[in-house]
Write an enzyme that holds these catalytic residues in place. Structure first.
Site, PDB file in Angstrom:
ATOM      1  N   SER A  36       0.829  -1.214   0.000  1.00 48.73           N
ATOM      2  CA  SER A  36       0.000   0.000   0.000  1.00 48.73           C
ATOM      3  C   SER A  36       0.860   1.259   0.000  1.00 48.73           C
ATOM      4  O   SER A  36       0.434   2.302  -0.497  1.00 48.73           O
ATOM      5  CB  SER A  36      -0.926   0.011   1.217  1.00 48.73           C
ATOM      6  OG  SER A  36      -1.818  -1.080   1.189  1.00 48.73           O
ATOM      7  N   ASP A 151      -8.273   4.252  -2.284  1.00 50.37           N
ATOM      8  CA  ASP A 151      -9.537   4.116  -3.010  1.00 50.37           C
ATOM      9  C   ASP A 151     -10.562   3.320  -2.205  1.00 50.37           C
ATOM     10  O   ASP A 151     -11.774   3.563  -2.313  1.00 50.37           O
ATOM     11  CB  ASP A 151      -9.331   3.518  -4.398  1.00 50.37           C
ATOM     12  CG  ASP A 151      -8.478   2.252  -4.403  1.00 50.37           C
ATOM     13  OD1 ASP A 151      -7.869   1.927  -3.363  1.00 50.37           O
ATOM     14  OD2 ASP A 151      -8.403   1.588  -5.453  1.00 50.37           O
ATOM     15  N   ASN A 181      -5.354   2.228  -6.391  1.00 48.85           N
ATOM     16  CA  ASN A 181      -4.497   1.097  -6.731  1.00 48.85           C
ATOM     17  C   ASN A 181      -5.278  -0.199  -6.973  1.00 48.85           C
ATOM     18  O   ASN A 181      -4.696  -1.268  -7.103  1.00 48.85           O
ATOM     19  CB  ASN A 181      -3.417   0.899  -5.657  1.00 48.85           C
ATOM     20  CG  ASN A 181      -3.965   0.506  -4.308  1.00 48.85           C
ATOM     21  OD1 ASN A 181      -5.052  -0.050  -4.189  1.00 48.85           O
ATOM     22  ND2 ASN A 181      -3.206   0.811  -3.251  1.00 48.85           N
ATOM     23  N   HIS A 257      -1.770  -7.781   0.789  1.00 47.38           N
ATOM     24  CA  HIS A 257      -2.080  -6.614   1.610  1.00 47.38           C
ATOM     25  C   HIS A 257      -1.651  -6.823   3.063  1.00 47.38           C
ATOM     26  O   HIS A 257      -1.846  -7.887   3.638  1.00 47.38           O
ATOM     27  CB  HIS A 257      -3.589  -6.338   1.577  1.00 47.38           C
ATOM     28  CG  HIS A 257      -4.024  -5.161   2.389  1.00 47.38           C
ATOM     29  ND1 HIS A 257      -4.062  -3.881   1.889  1.00 47.38           N
ATOM     30  CD2 HIS A 257      -4.435  -5.079   3.686  1.00 47.38           C
ATOM     31  CE1 HIS A 257      -4.476  -3.061   2.825  1.00 47.38           C
ATOM     32  NE2 HIS A 257      -4.727  -3.756   3.929  1.00 47.38           N
ATOM     33  N   GLU A 361     -23.001  13.979  11.360  1.00 45.37           N
ATOM     34  CA  GLU A 361     -22.356  13.966  12.671  1.00 45.37           C
ATOM     35  C   GLU A 361     -20.894  13.534  12.631  1.00 45.37           C
ATOM     36  O   GLU A 361     -20.081  13.985  13.447  1.00 45.37           O
ATOM     37  CB  GLU A 361     -23.141  13.066  13.631  1.00 45.37           C
ATOM     38  CG  GLU A 361     -24.477  13.636  14.063  1.00 45.37           C
ATOM     39  CD  GLU A 361     -25.602  13.349  13.084  1.00 45.37           C
ATOM     40  OE1 GLU A 361     -26.711  13.895  13.279  1.00 45.37           O
ATOM     41  OE2 GLU A 361     -25.379  12.564  12.131  1.00 45.37           O
ATOM     42  N   ASP A 418     -41.063  12.598  21.976  1.00 45.85           N
ATOM     43  CA  ASP A 418     -40.343  12.273  20.745  1.00 45.85           C
ATOM     44  C   ASP A 418     -40.017  10.786  20.620  1.00 45.85           C
ATOM     45  O   ASP A 418     -39.827  10.274  19.526  1.00 45.85           O
ATOM     46  CB  ASP A 418     -39.045  13.078  20.656  1.00 45.85           C
ATOM     47  CG  ASP A 418     -39.271  14.464  20.097  1.00 45.85           C
ATOM     48  OD1 ASP A 418     -40.351  14.703  19.542  1.00 45.85           O
ATOM     49  OD2 ASP A 418     -38.373  15.308  20.226  1.00 45.85           O
TER      50      ASP A 418
END
Length: 620
Positions: A36, A151, A181, A257, A361, A418
Site C-alpha cells: 500500500s 480508493d 491502486n 495486503h 455527525e 419524541d
C-alpha cells in the site's frame, strides 16, 4: 506557487527510495503495509519535493501546509518521507512498529509533524475539511491541506459528507489525492481502476478533478499545480496506481495486503538498492501566529436559586455565548439542531465563529478535531443520541490527543413524546469509554454555566450532557463546581442510604427524599455532576456512613452512573450494598413525567424503592 523543485529523474529516484525504505521498515518489523505504501510513492515524492511547504524544524509554524495520510496503514511511506526530509534518521526508520518507537503502525501525533491519528479509514478528509475551514474562514492564512486517501476508503459515508461540505464551502485550499491502486484488503475495490467512476461522483458534488497516471511524476506534478491554481472549489487528483509497484512478486497481486515482502533483499535489488536522497522541503511563507488569548472578561449568565425554571440546554447556550465574548479562540459547530441544542445563541452573537455542519455527525466531530489542530477551542453540539454515529471519530480524536468539547442535548427519557429514537440513553457509557475523557452531567443552570466555562481549559475529550426540559435552579450563581467533584445536597447523621443522581434525576432524588422523610426515613442525596472523573472520596464516605448507595439515572443501566459509582470501589475496599434505578426497558412516546415514572426514576418511584428496602430490611 512553490519554487521549482526536483527534475524528473530525481523525482523518479526519490519515489524508488520511498519504496525501498517502506520495504526495509516493514521487513525489519516483520509486519506492516508495504504494498500500500509502494503504490503511492510517486504521489508522495512529488508532493514532498515540489509542492509541500513545511518547516520540519518548526512544526507549529502557522504557515505550514498540512499533510494528512488518511490511508494510515501506509505509514511506512509517510515515515520514509520524513527520512527523505531529514526529520527521521535511518536508524529510527528501522524502529518501525517496535515498542517505544514514535513510528507506530498507523501515524499518531507522537510525531510532531502528524496533526491527527489516522488508520480508521474515512477520517482524513473530514478532518482536513476542518483544518481547511480554519485557514479559509478564521485565520485567512494561505496554507494548503493535502489529504492522501486510498480508493477503498472512498466507500465510507464520512468521506462523502466531507466532499459535499468542502464543495459547498468552496475550499480551494484543500486537495484530495486518491491512490486508486485497485486492490483493497481482501480483493478488488468496488470501482477498480475506473477513475471516471470516481470523477463523475466528485464532479456531481462540485469538485474539480484531475485524472492521471499516478506513476508518471511529471503528470503528478502538473496535477498538483492545477490543484493549486484552481479557485472556488476543492480539487481531487485521481491517480491510477499499481499496488506493490516496482516489484514483480507483489505488483497488482491479491493476497499481499498488510504483509512485508517475502524476499526483501531481492525486492530492494529490483528497485535499484538503498538510496539516501535528501529533500530540502520548501519553507512556508511568513504568517501571523494564532494567538489564543482572552479578548474580554468572562461574565457568565446568572440564574436565581429557587426562582425560574431553566433547562440546562438553555444555560449551556447562554454560557457558550458568554464564553465566546470573552475568548476569541472559542468556536462552535452544530449539526443542524442549533435551535434545540441552543448553540444558536453563540451563532447569533459570534457568527464568524459559528459553523453549521448539517446532518453529518461524523463530519461535525472531525471538523472540530481539525479546528483544534489550528489552536481553536471547539464546542461541538448535537443530540446525545446522534453522537453514537460519530463514536469512531470520538475514539480516534482521543488517539489524536485532541482537545475537544462535545455537548449532547436531549438526553434520556425526560425529553418526552419524541420517543426512543431521539433519546440519548447510551451516551454516558459511550463517552466514559473514550480514553482520557471527562464526562459531565449538570443538574441545573448555574452548574451548567460553570462547567461550560471550565471545559475550555481541560485536556482531551470533554463531554457535557444537557436536558430538554426546564428544571429548578438548585444552586446559587456563585457556587463552584470543580471537575471531579460532587455536591451533597441532603445529609444527616441518621441517613439510612444515599441516593446518587445526576442531571434530570437530581430533582427527582431530592423530591423522593422529602417524600420518605415524611415517613421518618432519612436519606442522603449526592449530585454526581462529574461522572468521570468521579468523586470517589464522597462516595466512600457515603458508603461508610449509610451502608447503601442507590443510583438514579436517566440512562440505560450499562455504563452510566451506576457503573461509575461501582468502579469507585474497585480498589479492594469494602463494597456497599448497591441498587441501580435506571431505564431498563424500551420507552415509547409519553410525557416527560410519564417517561420518568415508566422508567421507575421519578420521585414517587424512587421513594417507593426506598420504602421497600426499609420494609424488607435491606438497609438498617
Amino acid at each position: 506557487m512553490p519554487k521549482q523543485g526536483l527534475p524528473t529523474a530525481e523525482l523518479i529516484d526519490l519515489a524508488q527510495q520511498l519504496r525501498v525504505d517502506s520495504i526495509r521498515a516493514t521487513d525489519t518489523a516483520g509486519s506492516g503495509h508495504a504494498t500500500s505504501s509502494m503504490s503511492a510513492a510517486e504521489l508522495a515524492a512529488v508532493l514532498l519535493a515540489n509542492h509541500l511547504r513545511y518547516d520540519f524544524d518548526r512544526p507549529d509554524h502557522p504557515g505550514n501546509d498540512h499533510l494528512i495520510l488518511s490511508k494510515g496503514h501506509a505509514s511506512p511511506l509517510l515515515y520514509s518521507l520524513y527520512r527523505a526530509a531529514g526529520a527521521v534518521t535511518d536508524e529510527e526508520l528501522l524502529t518501525f512498529r517496535t515498542r517505544g518507537s514514535r513510528l507506530e503502525g498507523h501515524p499518531t501525533p507522537r510525531l510532531p509533524w502528524v496533526d491527527v491519528a489516522t488508520g480508521s479509514l474515512g477520517q482524513g478528509l473530514p478532518v482536513g475539511v476542518g483544518i481547511a475551514m480554519s485557514g479559509k474562514r478564521l485565520e485567512r492564512i494561505p496554507y494548503r491541506v493535502w489529504v492522501i486517501s486510498g480508493d477503498s476508503e472512498m466507500a465510507e459515508g464520512s468521506v462523502w459528507e466531507a466532499i459535499e461540505h468542502a464543495a459547498a464551502e468552496g475550499l480551494d485550499n484543500l486537495t484530495l489525492v486518491v491512490d486508486v491502486n485497485r486492490l483493497g484488503q481482501r480483493g478488488p475495490t468496488r470501482h477498480g481502476h475506473d477513475l471516471d467512476a470516481y470523477a463523475r461522483r466528485l464532479q456531481a458534488f462540485g469538485w474539480h478533478t484531475v485524472e492521471i497516471d499516478g506513476h508518471d511524476v511529471d503528470a503528478v506534478d502538473r496535477a498538483y499545480r492545477e490543484a493549486a491554481s484552481t479557485t472556488g472549489r476543492p480539487t481531487a487528483v485521481l491517480a491510477k496506481t499499481v499496488k506493490g509497484k516496482g516489484v514483480d512478486a507483489v505488483a497488482d497481486q491479491e493476497g499481499k495486503h498488510g504483509k512485508p515482502l517475502e524476499d526483501a533483499t531481492e525486492a530492494i535489488a529490483e528497485l535499484g538498492g538503498v538510496r539516501a536522497v535528501h529533500v530540502d522541503v520548501h519553507k512556508p511563507s511568513a504568517a501571523r501566529t494564532l494567538h489564543a488569548v482572552p479578548s474580554g472578561h468572562l461574565t457568565l449568565p446568572r440564574f436565581e436559586k429557587g426562582g425560574e425554571q431553566v433547562a440546562t440546554r438553555d444555560a449551556f447556550g447562554r454560557a457558550l455565548a458568554a464564553l465566546g465574548a470573552a475568548r476569541g479562540d472559542v468556536v462552535a459547530l452544530d449539526g443542524e439542531v442549533g435551535d434545540s441544542t441552543r448553540t444558536e445563541y453563540f451563532g447569533k452573537e459570534h457568527p464568524d465563529r459559528y459553523f453549521e455542519y448539517y446532518i453529518a455527525e461524523q463530519l461535525l466531530v472531525a471538523a472540530g478535531v481539525g479546528m483544534q489542530v489550528r489552536g481553536h477551542v471547539p464546542y461541538v453540539s448535537t443530540f446525545a443520541a446522534f453522537l453514537t454515529r460519530a463514536h469512531d471519530f470520538l475514539r480516534m480524536a482521543a488517539v489524536s490527543r485532541a482537545d475537544l468539547n462535545v455537548i449532547g442535548s436531549h438526553a434520556g427519557v425526560a425529553i418526552g413524546e419524541d420517543g426512543p429514537s431521539q433519546m440519548g440513553l447510551e451516551d454516558l457509557a459511550m463517552m466514559r469509554a473514550v480514553h482520557g475523557s471527562t464526562v459531565l452531567c449538570p443538574s441545573d443552570a448555574n452548574q451548567t454555566a460553570k462547567l461550560v466555562a471550565a471545559m475550555a481549559d481541560l485536556r482531551g475529550i470533554r463531554y457535557l450532557r444537557t436536558g430538554r426540559g426546564a428544571t429548578d435552579v438548585l444552586y446559587g450563581p456563585d457556587e463552584e463546581f470543580p471537575i471531579g467533584g460532587s455536591k451533597v445536597l441532603r445529609r444527616s447523621d441518621a441517613d439510612r442510604l444515599t441516593l446518587v443522581a445526576a442531571g434530570t434525576t437530581v430533582p427527582e432524588a431530592l423530591a423522593a427524599a422529602d417524600l420518605v422523610a415524611a415517613d421518618g426515613i432519612d436519606v442522603r442525596v449526592v449530585d454526581l455532576y462529574s461522572v468521570k472523573p468521579v468523586d470517589a472520596p464522597t462516595l466512600w464516605t457515603a458508603a461508610e456512613e449509610t451502608g447503601c448507595l442507590v443510583t438514579v439515572e436517566d440512562h440505560h443501566p450499562e455504563g452510566g452512573i451506576g457503573d461509575a459509582v461501582a468502579e469507585a470501589f474497585a480498589d479492594g475496599r469494602p463494597t456497599p450494598r448497591m441498587v441501580r434505578l435506571s431505564v431498563s426497558s424500551m420507552p415509547g412516546s409519553a410525557s416527560p413525567e410519564e417517561q420518568l415514572y415508566g422508567a421507575g426514576i421519578d420521585a414517587r418511584s424512587v421513594a417507593a424503592a426506598v420504602r421497600l428496602m426499609v420494609e424488607k430490611g435491606v438497609v438498617r
